[in-house]
Design a protein around this motif. Sequence first.
Motif, PDB file in Angstrom:
ATOM      1  N   GLN A  61       0.825  -1.203   0.000  1.00 51.90           N
ATOM      2  CA  GLN A  61       0.000   0.000   0.000  1.00 51.90           C
ATOM      3  C   GLN A  61       0.858   1.251   0.000  1.00 51.90           C
ATOM      4  OE1 GLN A  61      -3.579   0.092   2.508  1.00 51.90           O
ATOM      5  NE2 GLN A  61      -2.881   2.064   3.295  1.00 51.90           N
ATOM      6  N   GLU A  62       1.909   1.261   0.797  1.00 52.32           N
ATOM      7  CA  GLU A  62       2.799   2.423   0.840  1.00 52.32           C
ATOM      8  C   GLU A  62       3.510   2.635  -0.491  1.00 52.32           C
ATOM      9  OE1 GLU A  62       5.244   1.428   4.135  1.00 52.32           O
ATOM     10  OE2 GLU A  62       3.842   2.216   5.650  1.00 52.32           O
ATOM     11  N   ALA A  63       3.675   1.538  -1.253  1.00 50.95           N
ATOM     12  CA  ALA A  63       4.316   1.648  -2.562  1.00 50.95           C
ATOM     13  C   ALA A  63       3.339   2.046  -3.654  1.00 50.95           C
ATOM     14  CB  ALA A  63       4.971   0.314  -2.922  1.00 50.95           C
ATOM     15  N   ARG A 142      -3.302   7.535  -2.711  1.00 51.02           N
ATOM     16  CA  ARG A 142      -2.549   7.865  -3.940  1.00 51.02           C
ATOM     17  C   ARG A 142      -2.049   6.606  -4.623  1.00 51.02           C
ATOM     18  NH1 ARG A 142      -0.470  13.711  -3.448  1.00 51.02           N
ATOM     19  NH2 ARG A 142      -1.672  14.446  -1.685  1.00 51.02           N
ATOM     20  N   ALA A 143      -2.921   5.613  -4.643  1.00 50.38           N
ATOM     21  CA  ALA A 143      -2.559   4.350  -5.288  1.00 50.38           C
ATOM     22  C   ALA A 143      -2.351   4.541  -6.776  1.00 50.38           C
ATOM     23  CB  ALA A 143      -3.652   3.311  -5.045  1.00 50.38           C
ATOM     24  N   ARG A 144      -1.355   3.844  -7.309  1.00 48.43           N
ATOM     25  CA  ARG A 144      -1.117   3.836  -8.750  1.00 48.43           C
ATOM     26  C   ARG A 144      -1.644   2.560  -9.384  1.00 48.43           C
ATOM     27  NH1 ARG A 144       4.802   4.295  -9.785  1.00 48.43           N
ATOM     28  NH2 ARG A 144       5.104   3.553  -7.645  1.00 48.43           N
ATOM     29  N   LEU A 145      -1.951   1.566  -8.543  1.00 47.31           N
ATOM     30  CA  LEU A 145      -2.578   0.331  -9.011  1.00 47.31           C
ATOM     31  C   LEU A 145      -3.659  -0.054  -8.017  1.00 47.31           C
ATOM     32  CD1 LEU A 145      -2.800  -2.252 -10.752  1.00 47.31           C
ATOM     33  CD2 LEU A 145      -1.013  -3.261  -9.311  1.00 47.31           C
ATOM     34  N   VAL A 146      -4.888  -0.209  -8.505  1.00 45.96           N
ATOM     35  CA  VAL A 146      -6.006  -0.629  -7.664  1.00 45.96           C
ATOM     36  C   VAL A 146      -6.468  -2.000  -8.147  1.00 45.96           C
ATOM     37  CG1 VAL A 146      -8.358  -0.131  -6.899  1.00 45.96           C
ATOM     38  CG2 VAL A 146      -6.729   1.749  -7.232  1.00 45.96           C
ATOM     39  N   ILE A 147      -6.481  -2.961  -7.235  1.00 46.06           N
ATOM     40  CA  ILE A 147      -6.933  -4.320  -7.548  1.00 46.06           C
ATOM     41  C   ILE A 147      -8.361  -4.470  -7.039  1.00 46.06           C
ATOM     42  CG2 ILE A 147      -6.504  -6.776  -7.217  1.00 46.06           C
ATOM     43  CD1 ILE A 147      -3.562  -6.011  -6.597  1.00 46.06           C
ATOM     44  N   MET A 148      -9.285  -4.805  -7.941  1.00 49.73           N
ATOM     45  CA  MET A 148     -10.694  -4.955  -7.584  1.00 49.73           C
ATOM     46  C   MET A 148     -11.096  -6.411  -7.753  1.00 49.73           C
ATOM     47  SD  MET A 148     -12.439  -1.585  -9.313  1.00 49.73           S
ATOM     48  CE  MET A 148     -11.821   0.073  -8.940  1.00 49.73           C
TER      49      MET A 148
END
Length: 495
Positions: A61-63, A142-148
Amino acid sequence: MPALRQARLSVGAGEVHALIGQNGAGKSTLIKILTGAHGRDAGSIRWGGQEVRFRAPIEAQEAGISTIYQELNLIPHRSLAENIFVGREPRRFGLIDWRRIERESAAILSGLGIQADVTRPLHTCNTATQQMTAIARAVSTRARLVIMDEPTSSLDEGEVQTLFGVIRRLQADGVSVIFVSHRLDELYAVCDRITVMRDGRTVAEREMAGFDKYQLVSTMLGKELSALQAARRDPRLPPGPPVLRLDGVRSGPRVRDASLALGRGEIVGLAGLLGSGRTELARAVFGAEPVDQGRMDLQGEAVRWREPADAIARGLAYLSEDRKTEGIVPDLSIRENLTLVLLPQLARLGVVDRQRQREVAERFIERLGIVCAGPEQPIRELSGGNQQKVLLARWLAARTDLLLLDEPTRGIDVGAKAEILGLIRELAQKEGLSVLMIASELEELVGASDRAVVLRDGHTVAELQGDALTEENLMSAMAHGAMPTTAAAEGARDG
């Protein structure tokens, strides 16, 4: 056997990427490794051009990687704003800055096209708002990738379109999305590329454009188009009088318009991709899920169960696909497991007659050919096939008329599969047992069923019997919602 072998996944910046596969394909394991919930034994993960190894989800998450699970990990009695900023509350003079939390939460939701009172407790909101709150939390990090993971499983059509609008906004902002779903129409509506997994491997990586639904289904199931055979079923006895009839049944978000009929002594297969509503329909017939709309007739009489006990009293039985969790009681003996449903009949003044219990168990151990050391052996020591026979015996001992089977051969070796299916056929032919059987293995459905009904997104879309009951036609109905014409089928084979 390892959960993953030669698994690959590549997602570009601002890309919406579909990840699909049947149960056990390895999707969840891959996501857990990517997000640090599980460690990996081999291979590498590159994020933003650098090789990484996340030791915990918080590091991912921090990444900039955020995951929204199908079962939302939110706090029901906290407000929307508190859920969005939980664990990351901004402070002012050492105290939580509630005004800023509420202001920024409202702004984030507004940016997603959602107008909501962020001070409202989450549990008072509908499922769509809860889903958007989870997405807002991901965006706020500020996620750059969101997994749904199955984000539309509990949403209605209007809410799904709202979610798609949010995904497109994320994409426009350069955020990448991994979209896990079993609803094919959704994949084509919102995804750019797709990765298909089967048996722990990546078996296809394609652009969505040009990847025909029929080819997609065959890739998921491991059936090459060129190898499809128009398998013919064995001669069957004609069905007896109708036992069960469903007309326009709706149950929860998964079953939307299901209709079928089942005759005495008939085996009807229920086909469909994972997420099509197969299990939910069986549970609704058994009274484990409510029937919200439509009609269900048993022996020509309209019925509506309040609970499974009502269905059991009328001769219905249900074998869950999750044998270990919802079927056997592992620490009890075969005798105790086999006679669980019969306990009210075997007890007097609250005391179970163990001798009668043992007699029943011994009779069905012999009748079904259960390989064991005796009725007192713990059921956990049996093979999967013999455990399944004990569960069948449990319901046969209760004089079941209609048997609902959900993946009856899952986790069973090839020899035991044939034995179980042969036993089901024998019970139908010789004792008039009616069977509604769910199976992901199309070969099993074709070989064991008199007819097959296909569900797609909760709707009955096809019914196949006779020479039309083939793997090819089942796959076409699952992909397109209908059987192919002869020309279409030839074109699919050629293409």
